[in-house]
Each structure stands twice: as C-alpha cells, then as structure tokens.
Design a protein around this motif. Structure first.
Motif, PDB file in Angstrom:
ATOM      1  N   ALA A  21     -14.939 -48.639 -43.662  1.00  0.00           N
ATOM      2  CA  ALA A  21     -15.771 -48.092 -42.584  1.00  0.00           C
ATOM      3  C   ALA A  21     -15.094 -48.294 -41.230  1.00  0.00           C
ATOM      4  CB  ALA A  21     -17.150 -48.743 -42.595  1.00  0.00           C
ATOM      5  N   SER A  22     -14.472 -49.432 -41.033  1.00  0.00           N
ATOM      6  CA  SER A  22     -13.806 -49.704 -39.758  1.00  0.00           C
ATOM      7  C   SER A  22     -12.584 -48.811 -39.570  1.00  0.00           C
ATOM      8  CB  SER A  22     -13.362 -51.168 -39.700  1.00  0.00           C
ATOM      9  OG  SER A  22     -14.477 -52.016 -39.730  1.00  0.00           O
ATOM     10  N   PHE A  23     -11.791 -48.688 -40.622  1.00  0.00           N
ATOM     11  CA  PHE A  23     -10.560 -47.911 -40.502  1.00  0.00           C
ATOM     12  C   PHE A  23     -10.815 -46.416 -40.447  1.00  0.00           C
ATOM     13  CE2 PHE A  23      -8.224 -51.509 -42.885  1.00  0.00           C
ATOM     14  CZ  PHE A  23      -8.089 -52.220 -41.718  1.00  0.00           C
ATOM     15  N   GLN A  24     -11.884 -45.933 -41.029  1.00  0.00           N
ATOM     16  CA  GLN A  24     -12.156 -44.505 -41.034  1.00  0.00           C
ATOM     17  C   GLN A  24     -12.533 -43.990 -39.656  1.00  0.00           C
ATOM     18  OE1 GLN A  24     -11.491 -42.217 -43.266  1.00  0.00           O
ATOM     19  NE2 GLN A  24     -10.635 -43.843 -44.518  1.00  0.00           N
ATOM     20  N   GLU A  25     -12.968 -44.873 -38.759  1.00  0.00           N
ATOM     21  CA  GLU A  25     -13.261 -44.451 -37.385  1.00  0.00           C
ATOM     22  C   GLU A  25     -12.031 -43.846 -36.737  1.00  0.00           C
ATOM     23  OE1 GLU A  25     -14.790 -47.379 -34.740  1.00  0.00           O
ATOM     24  OE2 GLU A  25     -16.472 -47.836 -36.058  1.00  0.00           O
ATOM     25  N   LEU A  26     -10.891 -44.491 -36.984  1.00  0.00           N
ATOM     26  CA  LEU A  26      -9.647 -44.041 -36.357  1.00  0.00           C
ATOM     27  C   LEU A  26      -8.867 -43.071 -37.232  1.00  0.00           C
ATOM     28  CD1 LEU A  26      -8.441 -47.518 -35.067  1.00  0.00           C
ATOM     29  CD2 LEU A  26      -9.564 -45.734 -33.753  1.00  0.00           C
ATOM     30  N   GLY A  27      -9.088 -43.115 -38.512  1.00  0.00           N
ATOM     31  CA  GLY A  27      -8.306 -42.294 -39.431  1.00  0.00           C
ATOM     32  C   GLY A  27      -7.037 -42.999 -39.862  1.00  0.00           C
ATOM     33  N   TYR A  28      -6.576 -43.957 -39.108  1.00  0.00           N
ATOM     34  CA  TYR A  28      -5.404 -44.762 -39.444  1.00  0.00           C
ATOM     35  C   TYR A  28      -5.527 -46.065 -38.674  1.00  0.00           C
ATOM     36  CZ  TYR A  28      -3.701 -43.269 -34.891  1.00  0.00           C
ATOM     37  OH  TYR A  28      -3.586 -43.029 -33.558  1.00  0.00           O
ATOM     38  N   THR A  29      -4.672 -46.988 -38.997  1.00  0.00           N
ATOM     39  CA  THR A  29      -4.708 -48.279 -38.323  1.00  0.00           C
ATOM     40  C   THR A  29      -3.289 -48.811 -38.148  1.00  0.00           C
ATOM     41  OG1 THR A  29      -5.716 -50.457 -38.353  1.00  0.00           O
ATOM     42  CG2 THR A  29      -4.989 -49.604 -40.461  1.00  0.00           C
ATOM     43  N   HIS A  30      -3.158 -49.837 -37.328  1.00  0.00           N
ATOM     44  CA  HIS A  30      -1.888 -50.530 -37.126  1.00  0.00           C
ATOM     45  C   HIS A  30      -2.062 -51.981 -37.549  1.00  0.00           C
ATOM     46  CE1 HIS A  30       0.039 -47.230 -35.019  1.00  0.00           C
ATOM     47  NE2 HIS A  30      -1.065 -47.071 -34.317  1.00  0.00           N
ATOM     48  N   PHE A  31      -0.984 -52.739 -37.551  1.00  0.00           N
ATOM     49  CA  PHE A  31      -1.070 -54.144 -37.932  1.00  0.00           C
ATOM     50  C   PHE A  31      -1.817 -54.972 -36.886  1.00  0.00           C
ATOM     51  CE2 PHE A  31       2.599 -52.897 -40.520  1.00  0.00           C
ATOM     52  CZ  PHE A  31       2.167 -53.362 -41.740  1.00  0.00           C
ATOM     53  N   PHE A  32      -1.396 -54.857 -35.603  1.00  0.00           N
ATOM     54  CA  PHE A  32      -1.976 -55.702 -34.568  1.00  0.00           C
ATOM     55  C   PHE A  32      -2.517 -54.941 -33.366  1.00  0.00           C
ATOM     56  CE2 PHE A  32       0.903 -58.528 -36.832  1.00  0.00           C
ATOM     57  CZ  PHE A  32       0.114 -59.636 -37.014  1.00  0.00           C
ATOM     58  N   SER A  33      -2.163 -53.702 -33.186  1.00  0.00           N
ATOM     59  CA  SER A  33      -2.592 -52.979 -31.983  1.00  0.00           C
ATOM     60  C   SER A  33      -3.798 -52.101 -32.282  1.00  0.00           C
ATOM     61  CB  SER A  33      -1.442 -52.114 -31.455  1.00  0.00           C
ATOM     62  OG  SER A  33      -1.082 -51.146 -32.410  1.00  0.00           O
ATOM     63  N   GLY A  34      -4.533 -51.770 -31.251  1.00  0.00           N
ATOM     64  CA  GLY A  34      -5.716 -50.928 -31.397  1.00  0.00           C
ATOM     65  C   GLY A  34      -6.969 -51.753 -31.614  1.00  0.00           C
ATOM     66  N   THR A  35      -8.101 -51.078 -31.492  1.00  0.00           N
ATOM     67  CA  THR A  35      -9.370 -51.793 -31.607  1.00  0.00           C
ATOM     68  C   THR A  35      -9.700 -52.166 -33.048  1.00  0.00           C
ATOM     69  OG1 THR A  35     -10.553 -49.700 -31.728  1.00  0.00           O
ATOM     70  CG2 THR A  35     -10.348 -50.724 -29.554  1.00  0.00           C
ATOM     71  N   GLN A  36      -9.327 -51.351 -34.010  1.00  0.00           N
ATOM     72  CA  GLN A  36      -9.573 -51.650 -35.424  1.00  0.00           C
ATOM     73  C   GLN A  36      -8.238 -51.799 -36.134  1.00  0.00           C
ATOM     74  OE1 GLN A  36     -12.445 -52.350 -36.827  1.00  0.00           O
ATOM     75  NE2 GLN A  36     -13.535 -52.013 -34.921  1.00  0.00           N
ATOM     76  N   ASN A  37      -7.640 -52.964 -36.006  1.00  0.00           N
ATOM     77  CA  ASN A  37      -6.344 -53.174 -36.646  1.00  0.00           C
ATOM     78  C   ASN A  37      -6.502 -54.037 -37.896  1.00  0.00           C
ATOM     79  OD1 ASN A  37      -6.135 -56.017 -35.795  1.00  0.00           O
ATOM     80  ND2 ASN A  37      -5.964 -55.128 -33.742  1.00  0.00           N
TER      81      ASN A  37
END
Length: 163
Positions: A21-37
């Motif tokens: 649910a957290s990662f689907q907000e962005l569609g992708y994620t990073h290791f440490f950067s961004g609000t949902q990493n």
C-alpha cells in the motif's frame, strides 16, 4: 511448529500489505530517498520485530514452565528481567544493523536513480518479516535452554557425600 505458523503468517501478510500500500502510492520506491522508501519500512520492522518476539517468546516459555505446561523448568536463580532486556536489545540492534548493511550495500551497487519495483519490494519486506518471525521464535528459546532442565531430572552436586 504450530505456534511458528501463528507468528509467520500474520507477519508476512501484514508487512506485505503495509509495504504494498505504501509503495503503490508512488508506483516505485528507492532505498533511502523519497517519502516512502524501502529503509523507512524495513528498518523499524527489523529492529522492533525481534525485540517484541524475543520478549513474547521468553515470557511464554517462562510462564508455561511455572504452570508446568511444559516438561522443562527454568532455573529460579535466573534474572528474567535482565535476560529479557539484554536479549531483546541485542536481537533488535544486531538485526537492524544487518538490514541496514544490506540496504547500504544494495544502494551502492545500484545507481542513485534506479527505481525499485513496488510489488517486488513488498514481497521482499513480507518475506523478511516471515524469516525474522521464524528466527526470533526459535532463537530466544535456544538462548534460554542453558537455564532450563527437564522436570524430575536428578542434579548431581559436586562434593555431595550421601554415604
């Protein structure tokens, strides 16, 4: 084995759902950067899940021993609070540092702009929760074993002359 399933399945399911649910907000994620990493979800889980499971499992074993629900008894001289505190903190710190090391290594291998697939990362977070659940159901009991013995076992005391 049955109790292990009670710990593994909910941890895998809920950690997968939360991560997905957290990662689907962005569609992708990073290791440490961004609000949902990835680090934001895995590091707290890697620290607090071992702490909570260690405390819970040791308490359950000690209570079962006191109620004679298991065939083992725990040494009365054992400082239970000290053992709980020491092991839970140690397990949380070591697991947290291991996960942080893996995340830092993975980030150094991939470029800074590499995007992580949300579904794959959610599966990895859920799998990590399941692995930690299995490890920290058995590890506290394994550590507690040196203060446990079977009921009715005869303990020989050195220097004891019964003749």
């Amino acid at each position: 084995m049955k109790r292990t399933i009670y710990y593994v399945l909910p941890n895998v399911f809920f950690n997968f759902i939360i991560a997905y649910a957290s990662f689907q907000e962005l569609g992708y994620t990073h290791f440490f950067s961004g609000t949902q990493n990835l680090a934001r979800l895995t590091l707290p889980m890697a620290i607090f899940l071992p702490v909570v499971l260690t405390i819970d499992i040791i308490n359950r074993v000690i209570i079962a021993s006191e109620q004679e629900a298991i065939e083992f008894t725990v040494d009365e001289q054992l400082n239970k609070r000290k053992l709980l505190t020491k092991l839970s903190i140690l397990h949380g710190i070591v697991t947290g540092l291991m996960v942080l090391s893996v995340l830092l290594f993975a980030q150094s291998v991939f470029s800074k702009y590499y995007r992580l697939d949300a579904t794959v990362m959610a599966v990895l977070v859920g799998t990590l929760a399941g692995v930690l659940s299995v490890i920290f159901v058995y590890l506290p009991v394994w550590r507690l074993r040196k203060w446990m013995w079977r009921r009715g076992a005869v303990v020989a005391v050195e220097g004891d002359n019964l003749s």
